[in-house]
Write a protein that holds these residues in place. Structure first.
Motif, short mmCIF file in Angstrom:
data_model
loop_
_atom_site.label_atom_id
_atom_site.label_comp_id
_atom_site.label_asym_id
_atom_site.label_seq_id
_atom_site.Cartn_x
_atom_site.Cartn_y
_atom_site.Cartn_z
N TYR A 46 0.81 -1.22 0.00
CA TYR A 46 0.00 0.00 0.00
C TYR A 46 0.85 1.27 0.00
CZ TYR A 46 -4.31 -2.54 -0.06
OH TYR A 46 -5.34 -3.32 -0.48
N TRP B 199 -1.19 3.62 -2.51
CA TRP B 199 -1.81 4.86 -2.02
C TRP B 199 -0.91 6.09 -2.12
CZ3 TRP B 199 -6.28 3.76 -2.98
CH2 TRP B 199 -6.98 2.69 -2.45
N GLY C 5 -7.48 1.45 8.80
CA GLY C 5 -6.92 1.12 7.50
C GLY C 5 -7.28 2.25 6.55
N GLY D 184 -5.74 4.16 4.47
CA GLY D 184 -5.18 4.35 3.12
C GLY D 184 -4.84 5.81 2.89
N PHE E 228 -11.58 8.91 3.41
CA PHE E 228 -12.79 8.86 4.24
C PHE E 228 -12.60 9.66 5.53
CE2 PHE E 228 -13.64 4.95 1.70
CZ PHE E 228 -14.83 5.38 1.13
N ASP F 235 -3.15 3.21 9.92
CA ASP F 235 -2.76 2.32 8.83
C ASP F 235 -1.38 1.75 9.17
OD1 ASP F 235 -4.06 2.26 5.72
OD2 ASP F 235 -2.10 1.32 6.00
N ILE F 236 -1.05 0.62 8.55
CA ILE F 236 0.30 0.06 8.74
C ILE F 236 1.24 0.53 7.64
CG2 ILE F 236 -0.23 -2.00 10.12
CD1 ILE F 236 -0.32 -3.52 7.38
N GLU G 157 -0.65 2.40 13.17
CA GLU G 157 -1.14 1.42 14.15
C GLU G 157 -1.68 0.20 13.40
OE1 GLU G 157 -0.65 1.99 17.22
OE2 GLU G 157 -0.72 4.16 17.53
N ASP G 158 -1.67 -0.90 14.11
CA ASP G 158 -2.13 -2.18 13.55
C ASP G 158 -3.51 -2.50 14.12
OD1 ASP G 158 -2.50 -4.79 12.78
OD2 ASP G 158 -0.56 -5.51 13.55
N MET G 159 -4.45 -2.79 13.23
CA MET G 159 -5.81 -3.14 13.67
C MET G 159 -5.82 -4.35 14.59
SD MET G 159 -8.50 -3.05 10.56
CE MET G 159 -7.31 -3.01 9.25
N TRP H 237 -13.34 0.39 5.70
CA TRP H 237 -13.69 0.11 4.31
C TRP H 237 -12.58 -0.70 3.65
CZ3 TRP H 237 -18.09 0.93 1.58
CH2 TRP H 237 -18.02 0.52 0.24
N GLY H 238 -12.89 -1.96 3.34
CA GLY H 238 -11.94 -2.79 2.59
C GLY H 238 -10.64 -3.05 3.30
N THR I 290 -5.89 -8.25 6.67
CA THR I 290 -5.07 -8.57 7.84
C THR I 290 -4.86 -10.08 7.90
OG1 THR I 290 -6.93 -8.92 9.37
CG2 THR I 290 -6.15 -6.65 9.09
N ARG J 23 -19.31 2.75 -3.86
CA ARG J 23 -18.30 3.62 -4.47
C ARG J 23 -18.04 3.23 -5.92
NH1 ARG J 23 -12.28 4.89 -2.41
NH2 ARG J 23 -12.56 2.91 -1.38
C1 LIG Z 1 -7.90 -1.57 0.22
S1 LIG Z 1 -7.09 -0.42 1.27
C2 LIG Z 1 -8.46 0.58 1.80
C3 LIG Z 1 -8.06 2.00 2.16
C4 LIG Z 1 -9.23 2.92 2.56
N1 LIG Z 1 -9.99 2.36 3.65
C5 LIG Z 1 -10.12 3.22 1.37
O1 LIG Z 1 -11.19 2.60 1.25
O2 LIG Z 1 -9.77 4.09 0.55
C6 LIG Z 1 -6.66 -1.35 2.71
C7 LIG Z 1 -5.84 -0.56 3.73
O3 LIG Z 1 -5.76 -1.31 4.96
C8 LIG Z 1 -4.45 -1.17 5.48
N2 LIG Z 1 -4.17 -2.28 6.39
C9 LIG Z 1 -3.98 -3.58 6.07
N3 LIG Z 1 -3.74 -4.30 7.19
C10 LIG Z 1 -3.80 -3.45 8.23
C11 LIG Z 1 -3.64 -3.59 9.64
N4 LIG Z 1 -3.36 -4.77 10.19
N5 LIG Z 1 -3.78 -2.49 10.42
C12 LIG Z 1 -4.05 -1.27 9.88
N6 LIG Z 1 -4.20 -1.07 8.55
C13 LIG Z 1 -4.08 -2.14 7.73
C14 LIG Z 1 -3.58 -1.18 4.23
O4 LIG Z 1 -2.28 -0.67 4.46
C15 LIG Z 1 -4.41 -0.32 3.27
O5 LIG Z 1 -4.10 1.04 3.33
#
Ligand SMILES: C[S@@+](CC[C@H](N)C(=O)[O-])C[C@H]1O[C@@H](n2cnc3c(N)ncnc32)[C@H](O)[C@@H]1O
Length: 253
Positions: A10, A14, A46, A48, A52, A68-69, A94-96, A112-113, A118, A238
């Protein structure tokens, strides 16, 4: 290790592609109004590019925390917040799967997405539920498992073996070949609003981790944990894409 791969992936996506504000805002309005967002504390899990987070922050939310990570994504999000001159956003790495916030900290959790990228999507959902206050709402957009999922997975698992530097180029080449097919199916043209085909391909076929679910799996998971479903969309607003479904649910228990 997988988490790092997702973050690095990402970092590329992004920093190259930023969704359009107006189209994304119309999509956000399917789920939230300015009135509902008014004064609320929001977690964009997350985030991105932070698009949002920006929308919540510009449309009434009191404080928005985007996590986001991917450091590249966070940089994009911070500069987007500067561009919109917003003072009520914060973007943190931060990590979800290990959220540092106290229980019931947020009024709204928007994911979202993200949970499906993860290593443990249900653990991610549990964490998001933990930090959401009673009476607050969660939005989850999750990839749909279909009969064709296994084919997409074979392609994805092959393509992610290619050197990372070639991914953007390969997705552009694939977009070139797939453009006539996309043009042929008018419905897909609509799905491309606000996003480039090459970006969709990159996000779809090159992402290191992806899980799929049925709407019933997520619905029962939420209901068993005391959530009331307020809105369900079988396809994404979207991009009107059937690749994901969306639940907005309220924490009652
Ligand atoms: C498909 S993108 C969606 C981005 C945003 N939510 C959007 O809809 O425009 C997924 C995002 O989740 C983040 N992500 C993935 N695993 C994660 C985690 N464990 N903790 C936080 N963010 C994470 C990714 O780095 C990425 O930016």
């Amino acid at each position: 290790m997988n988490k790092e791969k997702v973050g690095k992936f990402y970092d590329v996506v992004w920093t190259e592609y930023i969704p359009e504000y107006e189209k994304t805002k119309n999509h956000w309005n399917i789920f939230y109004s300015e009135k509902e967002a008014e004064g609320k504390s929001v977690l964009d899990a997350g985030c991105g590019t932070g698009i949002f987070s920006i929308i919540f922050a510009k449309n009434g939310a009191g404080k928005v925390t985007g996590i986001d990570i991917s450091e590249g994504s966070l940089e994009t999000a911070r500069s987007l917040a500067d561009k919109f001159d917003l003072k009520n956003t914060e973007f943190r790495k931060e990590d979800m799967l290990a959220l540092p916030f106290s229980d019931e900290y947020f009024d709204i959790v928007w994911a979202w997405g993200t949970v499906h990228h993860t290593t443990d999507p249900f653990k991610a959902i549990d964490n998001l539920i933990r930090v959401l206050r009673k009476g607050g709402s969660i939005l989850l957009a999750v990839y749909t498992r279909t009969r064709l999922t296994f084919i997409h997975e074979i392609i994805r698992k092959t393509l992610v073996l290619m050197p990372r530097k070639s991914w953007t180029f390969l997705s552009k080449v694939m977009a070139l070949f797939l453009a006539p097919v996309v043009f042929f199916f008018k419905k897909r043209e609509k799905s491309r609003q606000g996003e480039k085909l090459e970006e969709l391909i990159l996000d779809w076929y090159f992402v290191p981790i992806r899980h799929y679910y049925t709407p019933d799996e997520i619905r029962s998971y939420l209901e068993e944990r005391g959530f009331e479903i307020e809105k369900f969309l079988p396809a994404s607003g979207r991009f009107n894409s059937t690749s994901n479904f969306i639940f907005k649910a309220r924490k009652t228990g």
